[in-house]
Design an enzyme around this catalytic site. Structure first.
Site, PDB file in Angstrom:
ATOM      1  N   GLU A  44      33.377  38.022  47.340  1.00 18.07           N
ATOM      2  CA  GLU A  44      33.235  37.740  48.766  1.00 18.07           C
ATOM      3  C   GLU A  44      31.849  38.184  49.249  1.00 18.07           C
ATOM      4  OE1 GLU A  44      35.635  38.855  52.898  1.00 18.07           O
ATOM      5  OE2 GLU A  44      35.558  40.327  51.263  1.00 18.07           O
ATOM      6  N   LYS A 119      38.934  32.261  55.004  1.00 16.56           N
ATOM      7  CA  LYS A 119      39.657  33.527  55.072  1.00 16.56           C
ATOM      8  C   LYS A 119      40.573  33.496  56.287  1.00 16.56           C
ATOM      9  CE  LYS A 119      38.765  38.528  54.778  1.00 16.56           C
ATOM     10  NZ  LYS A 119      37.703  39.554  54.675  1.00 16.56           N
ATOM     11  N   CYS A 153      40.005  38.950  49.924  1.00 13.03           N
ATOM     12  CA  CYS A 153      39.970  40.365  50.296  1.00 13.03           C
ATOM     13  C   CYS A 153      41.160  40.777  51.174  1.00 13.03           C
ATOM     14  CB  CYS A 153      38.629  40.671  50.956  1.00 13.03           C
ATOM     15  SG  CYS A 153      38.164  42.422  50.959  1.00 13.03           S
TER      16      CYS A 153
END
Length: 286
Positions: A44, A119, A153
Site C-alpha cells: 500500500e 480501499k 490494510c
C-alpha cells in the site's frame, strides 16, 4: 491447483524522478520472476515515493499530486505484467475521481487488463490529513489460477468484508499494507491470521519499509511480508508459509496449494467455514 506468489517488502527512499521509481519497481519484478512467481504483491502507498521528487524547494509534493502520476504508473505495471506474463497486484496508488481522492489497489493481468479495488475502510489519518474517500463496493477477481480478493490494510481488520469476499468464491486475499509503527503493523498482521482461520483461506500481505524524509506521514515505516495459511494440518502450525525479516528490503515467495483449502474445509480439525451459524447471524453470498 497451485499458484506461486511473491510479496515485496518495498524500501522507500528518495527518488529524483519517475525513472528511479520505475527502475526500482522493475528490479523487484525481475527478482520475483527469477523465483518463478505467478503473482507479485506490492505494498500500500508505495507510490508515495514519487512525492519525494519534490518541487525544487526540498519539501516533498503533497498527496494530491499523486494522481498526476497515474498514467505513468499504469503504463509501467501493465508493461511489466505483459512482458513477464505475471499477475501484479500493484500495491495501491492514489487516484482521483470527481474531485475526490481514493486509495486504489490495482491488479495488472498478463494480457494487459487492469482491474481496480478502492480501499473501503479509511483510517483517521487518511481522512483528516489526506482527505481520502472510501470506496463503495467490494469485488473479487478471476485469474488464471483462481479467484482472489484485494483488501487493503485497514480493510482486513473488518471480518464482515472478508466474509463477503470469501462467500463470492475467493480463496486468496492479497492485503497490501503500510504501517508506521509496531502497533499498526501487528493490528494488520494479527487480523490477517484471524481471517485465514475464520474463512479457511490464504492471505498474502506486505508493507512498506524505509523512510521518505521529506514526505509528510511517510517518514516512518514498519513492515514485513508474510504468506499465511489456516492453522491446521497439512499447513504449518503457526500458519506461516513464508515471512520476511522485519524492515529489510527483500522479497518472500511461497506456493499456495488451493486443493488443500477444500480438504481442510471438509475434513480439517476444525471446519470453520462449513460450521458458520447462519441461523444466528447473517451470511453473504455476494
Amino acid at each position: 491447483m497451485k499458484m506461486r506468489v511473491s510479496a515485496v517488502q518495498y524500501r522507500l527512499r528518495k527518488v529524483e524522478g519517475f525513472h528511479d521509481f520505475a527502475k526500482q519497481s522493475e528490479h523487484y519484478v525481475k527478482t520475483a520472476m527469477e523465483y518463478g512467481a505467478e503473482y507479485i504483491l506490492f505494498p500500500e502507498f508505495f507510490t508515495t515515493q514519487l512525492l519525494s521528487i519534490g518541487s525544487g524547494t526540498g519539501e516533498g509534493l503533497p498527496i494530491g499530486a499523486l494522481p498526476g502520476f497515474t498514467e505513468q504508473y499504469t503504463a509501467l505495471f501493465r508493461g511489466l505484467a505483459q512482458t513477464h506474463g505475471v499477475h501484479i497486484i500493484g500495491g495501491t496508488h492514489v487516484t482521483e475521481r470527481e474531485g475526490r481522492l481514493y486509495n486504489t489497489a490495482h491488479l495488472f493481468y498478463p494480457d494487459g487488463r487492469v482491474e481496480r479495488q478502492d480501499k473501503l475502510h479509511i483510517t483517521p489519518t487518511e481522512v483528516t490529513e489526506w482527505r481520502m474517500s472510501a470506496g463503495d463496493g467490494v469485488r473479487v477477481f478471476d485469474t488464471a489460477k483462481g479467484r482472489i480478493g484485494i483488501l487493503t490494510c485497514y480493510d482486513i481488520e473488518f471480518p464482515e468484508i472478508v466474509r463477503m469476499v470469501r462467500a463470492a468464491g475467493a480463496d486468496v486475499i492479497f492485503c497490501p499494507s503500510c504501517t508506521d509503527d509496531r502497533h499498526g503493523f501487528y493490528r494488520v498482521r494479527y487480523s490477517c491470521h484471524a481471517r485465514t482461520v475464520e474463512n479457511q483461506i490464504y492471505v498474502v500481505t506486505t508493507g512498506t519499509v524505509g523512510a521518505l524524509e521529506n514526505v509528510d506521514f511517510m517518514r516512518a515505516n514498519y513492515g514485513q511480508a508474510a504468506i499465511l495459511s489456516p492453522n491446521d494440518i497439512p499447513f504449518p502450525p503457526r500458519g506461516v508459509l513464508a515471512e520476511g525479516e522485519i524492515n529489510d528490503d527483500m522479497i518472500v515467495t511461497a506456493d499456495l496449494d488451493l486443493s488443500l483449502l477444500e480438504e481442510v474445509r471438509q475434513r480439517g480439525s476444525v471446519t470453520t467455514w462449513r460450521d458458520r451459524r447462519t441461523d444466528l447471524y447473517p451470511d453473504w453470498t455476494t
